[in-house]
Design an enzyme around this catalytic site. Structure first.
Site, PDB file in Angstrom:
ATOM      1  N   SER A 160       0.819  -1.217   0.000  1.00  0.00           N
ATOM      2  CA  SER A 160       0.000   0.000   0.000  1.00  0.00           C
ATOM      3  C   SER A 160       0.852   1.266   0.000  1.00  0.00           C
ATOM      4  CB  SER A 160      -0.922  -0.003   1.222  1.00  0.00           C
ATOM      5  OG  SER A 160      -0.170  -0.104   2.421  1.00  0.00           O
ATOM      6  N   ASP A 334      -2.465   7.271  10.343  1.00  0.00           N
ATOM      7  CA  ASP A 334      -2.539   5.942  10.956  1.00  0.00           C
ATOM      8  C   ASP A 334      -1.193   5.436  11.442  1.00  0.00           C
ATOM      9  OD1 ASP A 334      -1.254   5.456   8.600  1.00  0.00           O
ATOM     10  OD2 ASP A 334      -2.771   4.101   7.762  1.00  0.00           O
ATOM     11  N   HIS A 337       1.119   5.010   6.948  1.00  0.00           N
ATOM     12  CA  HIS A 337       1.163   5.642   5.634  1.00  0.00           C
ATOM     13  C   HIS A 337       1.598   7.101   5.751  1.00  0.00           C
ATOM     14  CE1 HIS A 337      -1.696   2.231   5.095  1.00  0.00           C
ATOM     15  NE2 HIS A 337      -0.954   2.071   3.998  1.00  0.00           N
TER      16      HIS A 337
END
Length: 865
Positions: A160, A334, A337
């Site tokens: 991600s 978070d 990221h």
């Protein structure tokens, strides 16, 4: 900046060489000057009465005053014996040699690839403004990124975090791009106009699936992307709770992948993204095992497996984003990221790594090698080398061994005295020595801004970077104050001072990137207009008083204005218009000359006989004003006129006349304002309507106070307007009409009080005498990348770097000013016959250069200043 008005009209004819009145350089004595004078200027001593300073102590002073003057003089003589401009230049030469050795050795042993610098390290200059180590990063936009990546395929492979990086990358190409698609699936992107493909492939772990994808690209080369960006580790830590077995398997997998990645790197650019840090406190419970310690272990494994043995050195490690993230990860929503600003930094680093070698932006020195020299640059090197060989041969045969450069007046104290004996004609070796010195200096220019020997960094504006050095320079300038030789309005020392402090402000403005701050930008625009105002003032005064319209005078001015720029055009491979101010003042000098020389020639001697001639000169000025207005409102005619060969070679930039049109129109009235001011002043002076004695106010008390009040109000009103202006376009539209308000306000404030006219700053005046050289030299040996960046001589120490580079820069500018004067004595003889022959030779040479000149690449004009 420009030196065209240093010879003020008001100096008596018997005290100056005719050629020096209004000429854009130094006096005749200074023209022959070397800078090794250790003389003492005891004419004026701050804090001591003028009479005492001007006479021997025993003649007028008493007790402590007598001893103070004697101590001051002896102390200054002792200091100047060791600390003068000659020794400063010697020190700067040693510094340059040592720095050349240091940078050459560091590149040889520590790596010279600026791509490695871009990908490995850097620092934040401000919020989201990333500065790679030692090179400049171009800010790519949609147009140039599409041009670079046209018909190219870019593949992002990983988890991600890599997906986020791919989105930031595609947003450079298409700013309207939104994050769409399943987060755990492949996400394609295609840009139609450029046929650019940027695909994201979901492979969260460096395992057999990722290896198979890479292997498929090696088997079918038609499907191999042009750029591959990979990275993975966080999911491996999360799924296996950071076990040591998983780390070992990760190391084995990457070692196996290294062979495949190396094969891919033969035809594609391959980047492995090291893992960015996390904010452990902000991580959710199911991510707590992803610690910075674990990520560091995986990064070490990746670095060792991919290029630790140098076997697969073509696979490049992207570590700079990790360094950037260390300062910004606390902003993560978070903890895992990265914030968008840091992702943008990473995407821009990748874009520079991929595109700089293709598009070669002038403000993007990372991942660019030095360009091969052009034909003209090679010819210039041969000329300078030939001069050196001839000079050595002449010395070997005994010519010029005992010829010394004439000892100048006290240049450092700005004492201007005619030499006791007239200098003889230059010897055979004098011009060769000047050309050899120029050749050495041009080699330094080339290494600084065309070679890759020295580093370059981008500018970043803050109020502190502009105003702190500005305050320091102002205080320093006020500290070095002396009494003027004469107290007339805009006397020689005062105009030198004016040009000096303006040039220093412009230098600070350029190196700090202060054009980003609109109020500063508008005030600097006034400074440029003030230089042009002085151009009109000085040349009009000369022609009005002297009436010398001879060819020798014209050639002297044109040579001194253009010599350095023409040499740089060849050595640095830049068009003449790139150094915009020199074409501007050259053009206006020709206009002033034509206005005054054309029939009927209206001069002061003729006007003294009949006041009607005053009306004649005003008619000429009115005609010039109407002509300026016509050109300003006829852009098509203006462009068609200056686009005709060979004028186009002088006024086009990147194939367009627009830059010249913009520069000319912006300050189109400044020169005629200066001419009109000079006329009014000279008429008032001749009619004895002003009081210019030492200590006297310029006018009667009532008029002086009224003009001072109006000047202060006008000065402040302009500053308030400049601070409230909305944008540069709006400000620039008004600038030509109102800039004269602040110029006139400054002149009156500076000259109406008698005590203000009686003193000047010798510090500012010293810089004013070399302002033309300072303005031009800054392009390449103080700034970098044609003014877009900053030259880095001492990496890692920004403040020390500025001090050292400034010291060298000022010494070089001073030496070039002396070289220009030395060569002017040879290139511009007073006899008409030899002068015409040299003009013919110069014309033939110019024609050859124009014919050899090929089309230039894109050249961006320097910032307004």
């Amino acid at each position: 900046m420009d030196e065209e008005t240093q010879g003020s009209y008001e100096e008596k004819e018997e005290e100056k060489e005719d050629v020096q009145e209004g000429v854009p350089t130094r006096t005749a004595a200074e023209a022959a000057a070397a800078s090794d004078s250790g003389g003492v200027n005891a004419r004026t001593v701050p804090g001591v009465p003028e009479l005492c300073a001007a006479s021997p102590p025993s003649g007028c002073c008493h007790g402590g005053e007598k001893m103070a003057v004697l101590a001051y003089s002896l102390g200054k003589r002792e200091i100047n014996q060791y600390f003068n401009i000659k020794n400063a230049k010697l020190i700067s030469s040693v510094i340059v040699v040592l720095l050349l050795l240091f940078h050459t050795a560091s590149r040889y042993y520590g790596g010279s690839d600026t791509c490695d610098w871009l990908l490995s390290s850097g620092r934040y200059l401000g919020e989201n403004v990333w500065q790679p180590y030692g090179c400049m990063m171009h800010k790519y936009k949609s147009t140039d990124s599409k041009r670079c990546l046209a018909d190219k395929r870019v593949a992002f492979v990983g988890d991600s975090r890599i997906r986020q990086l791919s989105y930031s990358f595609t947003k450079i190409i298409d700013p309207e791009r939104k994050e769409e698609g399943n987060k755990h699936e492949d996400i394609p992107f295609h840009e139609d106009s450029s046929s650019t493909n940027v695909d994201f492939f979901w492979y969260p772990e460096a395992n057999d699936l990722m290896k198979e994808r890479l292997r498929s690209w090696t088997q079918d080369r038609s499907s191999t992307p042009d750029v591959i960006v990979l990275g993975a580790a966080a999911w491996s830590i999360k799924l296996h709770s950071g076990s040591s077995e998983t780390l070992q398997r990760y190391r084995v997998n990457l070692t196996a992948m290294a062979v495949t990645l190396e094969r891919l790197a033969e035809d594609a650019e391959v980047y492995w993204v090291l893992q960015d840090p996390v904010n452990e406190e902000a991580l959710s419970a199911d991510r707590k095992m992803i610690t910075n310690h674990q990520l560091e272990l995986y990064n070490e494994a990746a670095a060792d497996a991919l290029n630790g043995s140098k076997r697969s050195a073509r696979v490049k490690l992207l570590a700079a984003t990790r360094q950037a993230a260390m300062e910004t990860i606390v902003q993560s929503s978070d903890g895992l990221h990265l914030p968008q600003g840091t992702l943008n930094v990473g995407a821009m680093i990748l874009m520079n790594a991929v595109c700089n070698k293709r598009t070669r932006p002038i403000d993007g020195s990372c991942c660019q090698g030095a360009r091969p020299p052009s034909l003209l640059q090679k010819l210039a090197a041969c000329v300078f080398l030939g001069c050196a060989l001839v000079l050595l041969g002449l010395h070997a045969m005994g010519y010029g061994r005992h010829r010394h450069r004439p000892v100048p007046p006290d240049v450092e104290s700005l004492e201007e005295r005619k030499p006791t004996t007239a200098p003889g004609p230059p010897g055979l070796t004098a011009p060769l020595q000047a050309l050899c010195r120029m050749g050495v200096i041009m080699a330094y220019f080339y290494l600084c801004d065309r070679g890759d020997t020295f580093m370059k960094e981008q500018k970043f504006y803050t109020h502190a970077t502009f105003f702190v050095p500005l305050v320091y320079v102002v205080v320093l300038g006020l500290f070095f104050n002396e009494s003027t030789k004469e107290t007339k309005l805009l006397n020689r020392e005062q105009t030198d001072e004016w040009k000096g402090w303006m040039q220093l402000v412009i230098l600070i403005y350029h190196i700090s990137g202060a054009s980003a701050f609109l109020p500063v930008y508008m005030h600097v625009r006034v400074l440029v207009a003030a230089y042009l105002f002085q151009t009109g003032y000085g040349h009009f005064s000369f022609f009005w008083l002297k009436g010398d319209f001879g060819l020798y005078r014209v050639c002297q001015v044109l040579f001194r204005l253009n010599f350095l720029v023409l040499v740089l055009c060849v050595v640095m491979d830049r068009p003449y218009q790139f150094y915009y101010f020199v074409p501007l003042v050259t053009f206006w000098f020709v206009v002033i000359y034509a206005t005054m020389a054309l029939w009927p020639q209206v001069l002061q001697k003729r006007a003294n006989g009949s006041g009607m001639w005053h009306l004649g000169i005003l008619t000429k000025l009115l005609g010039l004003l109407l002509l300026i207005c016509y050109f300003a409102n006829s852009e098509g005619f203006f462009q068609s006129l200056f686009s005709v060969w060979p004028l186009s070679k002088l006024f086009e930039l990147d194939g367009s006349i627009h830059e010249w049109w913009f520069r000319w129109k912006l300050d189109r009235f400044a020169v005629i304002h200066g001419m009109l001011f000079a006329f009014i002043y000279l008429v008032l002076q001749k009619s004895q309507r002003m009081f210019e004695g030492r200590g006297e106010a310029l006018f009667s008390a009532t008029i002086s106070n009224l003009l001072l009040c109006l000047s202060v109000v006008s000065f402040m009103a302009y500053s308030i307007w400049a601070s409230s202006c909305k944008n540069k376009t709006e400000c620039n539209e008004m600038h030509p009409y109102i800039s004269v308000v602040q110029i006139l306000a400054f002149i009156l404030i500076r000259n109406i009080p008698g005590y203000a006219r009686s003193v000047y700053s010798s510090f500012f005046a010293w810089f004013g005498k070399i302002s033309l050289e300072l303005f031009i030299c800054q392009y390449h040996i103080w700034l970098a990348a044609d003014t877009k960046g900053i030259l880095v001589l001492i990496p890692g120490f920004p403040s020390l770097n500025i001090l050292v580079s400034t010291f060298v820069f000022v010494c070089v500018a001073h030496e070039i000013s002396l070289i220009t004067n030395d060569l002017a004595l040879v290139a511009i003889p007073k006899e008409t016959g030899p002068l015409l022959k040299r003009l013919a030779a110069a014309g033939a040479l110019a024609l050859v250069v124009l014919l050899l000149t090929t089309g230039k690449g894109s050249v961006t004009a320097p910032g307004a200043a």
